[in-house]
Design a protein around this motif. Structure first.
Motif, PDB file in Angstrom:
ATOM      1  N   LEU A 117       0.849  -1.186   0.000  1.00 22.36           N
ATOM      2  CA  LEU A 117       0.000   0.000   0.000  1.00 22.36           C
ATOM      3  C   LEU A 117       0.885   1.237   0.000  1.00 22.36           C
ATOM      4  CD1 LEU A 117      -2.708  -1.058   2.624  1.00 22.36           C
ATOM      5  CD2 LEU A 117      -2.823  -1.198   0.115  1.00 22.36           C
ATOM      6  N   ASP A 118       0.605   2.161  -0.922  1.00 22.19           N
ATOM      7  CA  ASP A 118       1.388   3.390  -1.012  1.00 22.19           C
ATOM      8  C   ASP A 118       0.978   4.344   0.115  1.00 22.19           C
ATOM      9  OD1 ASP A 118      -0.909   4.853  -1.805  1.00 22.19           O
ATOM     10  OD2 ASP A 118      -0.206   5.168  -3.859  1.00 22.19           O
ATOM     11  N   PRO A 119       1.600   5.526   0.216  1.00 16.16           N
ATOM     12  CA  PRO A 119       1.274   6.439   1.318  1.00 16.16           C
ATOM     13  C   PRO A 119      -0.194   6.855   1.391  1.00 16.16           C
ATOM     14  CG  PRO A 119       3.365   7.065   0.365  1.00 16.16           C
ATOM     15  CD  PRO A 119       2.783   5.984  -0.532  1.00 16.16           C
ATOM     16  N   ASP A 120      -0.926   6.752   0.265  1.00 19.47           N
ATOM     17  CA  ASP A 120      -2.348   7.101   0.256  1.00 19.47           C
ATOM     18  C   ASP A 120      -3.257   5.885   0.373  1.00 19.47           C
ATOM     19  OD1 ASP A 120      -2.431  10.082  -0.142  1.00 19.47           O
ATOM     20  OD2 ASP A 120      -1.133   9.511  -1.809  1.00 19.47           O
ATOM     21  N   GLY A 121      -2.676   4.714   0.559  1.00 20.05           N
ATOM     22  CA  GLY A 121      -3.468   3.506   0.718  1.00 20.05           C
ATOM     23  C   GLY A 121      -3.837   2.802  -0.574  1.00 20.05           C
ATOM     24  N   ASN A 122      -3.273   3.241  -1.689  1.00 17.35           N
ATOM     25  CA  ASN A 122      -3.519   2.556  -2.960  1.00 17.35           C
ATOM     26  C   ASN A 122      -2.729   1.254  -2.993  1.00 17.35           C
ATOM     27  OD1 ASN A 122      -5.224   4.572  -4.298  1.00 17.35           O
ATOM     28  ND2 ASN A 122      -3.393   5.846  -4.171  1.00 17.35           N
ATOM     29  N   ASN A 123      -3.301   0.242  -3.616  1.00 17.78           N
ATOM     30  CA  ASN A 123      -2.675  -1.075  -3.699  1.00 17.78           C
ATOM     31  C   ASN A 123      -1.750  -1.114  -4.908  1.00 17.78           C
ATOM     32  OD1 ASN A 123      -2.240  -3.764  -2.951  1.00 17.78           O
ATOM     33  ND2 ASN A 123      -3.823  -4.490  -4.331  1.00 17.78           N
ATOM     34  N   VAL A 124      -0.459  -1.198  -4.661  1.00 18.67           N
ATOM     35  CA  VAL A 124       0.541  -1.206  -5.722  1.00 18.67           C
ATOM     36  C   VAL A 124       1.122  -2.614  -5.797  1.00 18.67           C
ATOM     37  CG1 VAL A 124       2.629  -0.114  -6.616  1.00 18.67           C
ATOM     38  CG2 VAL A 124       1.023   1.220  -5.219  1.00 18.67           C
ATOM     39  N   GLU A 125       1.145  -3.159  -6.996  1.00 21.73           N
ATOM     40  CA  GLU A 125       1.545  -4.555  -7.207  1.00 21.73           C
ATOM     41  C   GLU A 125       2.692  -4.624  -8.200  1.00 21.73           C
ATOM     42  OE1 GLU A 125      -0.492  -8.595  -9.157  1.00 21.73           O
ATOM     43  OE2 GLU A 125      -1.625  -6.732  -9.062  1.00 21.73           O
ATOM     44  N   ALA A 126       3.547  -5.601  -8.002  1.00 26.63           N
ATOM     45  CA  ALA A 126       4.517  -6.008  -9.024  1.00 26.63           C
ATOM     46  C   ALA A 126       4.172  -7.453  -9.372  1.00 26.63           C
ATOM     47  CB  ALA A 126       5.947  -5.924  -8.505  1.00 26.63           C
ATOM     48  N   VAL A 127       4.153  -7.748 -10.672  1.00 25.52           N
ATOM     49  CA  VAL A 127       3.757  -9.074 -11.117  1.00 25.52           C
ATOM     50  C   VAL A 127       4.708  -9.580 -12.198  1.00 25.52           C
ATOM     51  CG1 VAL A 127       2.079  -8.158 -12.787  1.00 25.52           C
ATOM     52  CG2 VAL A 127       1.875 -10.494 -12.000  1.00 25.52           C
ATOM     53  N   PHE A 128       5.055 -10.855 -12.072  1.00 26.54           N
ATOM     54  CA  PHE A 128       5.805 -11.561 -13.094  1.00 26.54           C
ATOM     55  C   PHE A 128       4.919 -12.687 -13.616  1.00 26.54           C
ATOM     56  CE2 PHE A 128       8.469 -15.329 -14.056  1.00 26.54           C
ATOM     57  CZ  PHE A 128       9.003 -14.868 -15.234  1.00 26.54           C
ATOM     58  N   ARG A 129       4.657 -12.664 -14.907  1.00 23.31           N
ATOM     59  CA  ARG A 129       3.850 -13.720 -15.542  1.00 23.31           C
ATOM     60  C   ARG A 129       4.757 -14.571 -16.411  1.00 23.31           C
ATOM     61  NH1 ARG A 129      -1.856 -12.524 -16.356  1.00 23.31           N
ATOM     62  NH2 ARG A 129      -2.374 -10.445 -15.603  1.00 23.31           N
ATOM     63  N   SER A 130       4.496 -15.860 -16.418  1.00 20.29           N
ATOM     64  CA  SER A 130       5.159 -16.724 -17.389  1.00 20.29           C
ATOM     65  C   SER A 130       4.101 -17.662 -17.946  1.00 20.29           C
ATOM     66  CB  SER A 130       6.320 -17.490 -16.756  1.00 20.29           C
ATOM     67  OG  SER A 130       5.858 -18.334 -15.731  1.00 20.29           O
ATOM     68  N   PHE A 131       4.306 -18.049 -19.178  1.00 18.20           N
ATOM     69  CA  PHE A 131       3.319 -18.857 -19.882  1.00 18.20           C
ATOM     70  C   PHE A 131       3.964 -20.129 -20.421  1.00 18.20           C
ATOM     71  CE2 PHE A 131       2.185 -14.422 -20.106  1.00 18.20           C
ATOM     72  CZ  PHE A 131       0.873 -14.445 -19.683  1.00 18.20           C
ATOM     73  N   GLY A 132       3.160 -21.107 -20.592  1.00 17.44           N
ATOM     74  CA  GLY A 132       3.651 -22.352 -21.171  1.00 17.44           C
ATOM     75  C   GLY A 132       3.702 -23.463 -20.140  1.00 17.44           C
ATOM     76  N   GLY A 133       4.202 -24.587 -20.588  1.00 20.41           N
ATOM     77  CA  GLY A 133       4.238 -25.810 -19.805  1.00 20.41           C
ATOM     78  C   GLY A 133       5.042 -25.719 -18.595  1.00 20.41           C
TER      79      GLY A 133
END
Length: 133
Positions: A117-133
Motif C-alpha cells: 500500500l502506497d502512502p495514500d493507501g492505494n494497492n501497488v503490485e509487481a507481477v511476473f507472468r510466465s506462460f507455457g508448460g
C-alpha cells in the motif's frame, strides 16, 4: 472473456497509455515510488514541485488524493517482485501481500506477485507472468 480468449491474449500488449494519481503528500509519494519502482527498472523522468512522473505514471498533489486504486507493474522475474516488495515496505509502504504465486491467468501460466500500500493507501503490485508448460 472466454477461457479461449484469456489463453490467446497477448499479455505483453500495452492497453493503457498512462495513469495519473493525485496524492496527499507529493514528497512522500515520490520517495515511495522512487524506491519501489527502482527494482523494476522504472526510472523517475520528471521531478518538479507540481508533478512527479515515471514512465506511464504521473503523480500530483493538485486535488483530492486518488483512493482505492490498484495498479500493477510488470516485473522481469520473481526476484524483481521480491525486491519491489522489500523496497516498497522499506520506503514506508505497508505490506498488502508478500511475494508469491497467485491463482490468476490462464491454465499453464504462472502469476507471481507482491502488494504494497502506497502512502495514500492505494494497492501497488509487481507481477511476473510466465506462460507455457
Amino acid at each position: 472473456m472466454t477461457t479461449s480468449a484469456i489463453e490467446n491474449w497477448d499479455w505483453s500488449r500495452p492497453v493503457f497509455d498512462h495513469l495519473h494519481l493525485r496524492v496527499a503528500d507529493l514528497a512522500a509519494s515520490r520517495a515511495f515510488y522512487l524506491a519501489a519502482l527502482r527494482p523494476l527498472g522504472i526510472p523517475l523522468l520528471i521531478d518538479t514541485p507540481e508533478t512527479v512522473q515515471f514512465p506511464n505514471l504521473a503523480l500530483s498533489a493538485d486535488g483530492e488524493p486518488s483512493a482505492r486504486v490498484h495498479v500493477a507493474f510488470v516485473a522481469a522475474d520473481e526476484d524483481a517482485v521480491a525486491a519491489f516488495h522489500a523496497a516498497g515496505v522499506a520506503a514506508g509502504g505497508r505490506d498488502n501481500g508478500a511475494p508469491g504465486p497467485r491463482r490468476y491467468g490462464p491454465p499453464g501460466s504462472t502469476y507471481h506477485a507482491a502488494y504494497v500500500l502506497d502512502p495514500d493507501g492505494n494497492n501497488v503490485e509487481a507481477v511476473f507472468r510466465s506462460f507455457g508448460g
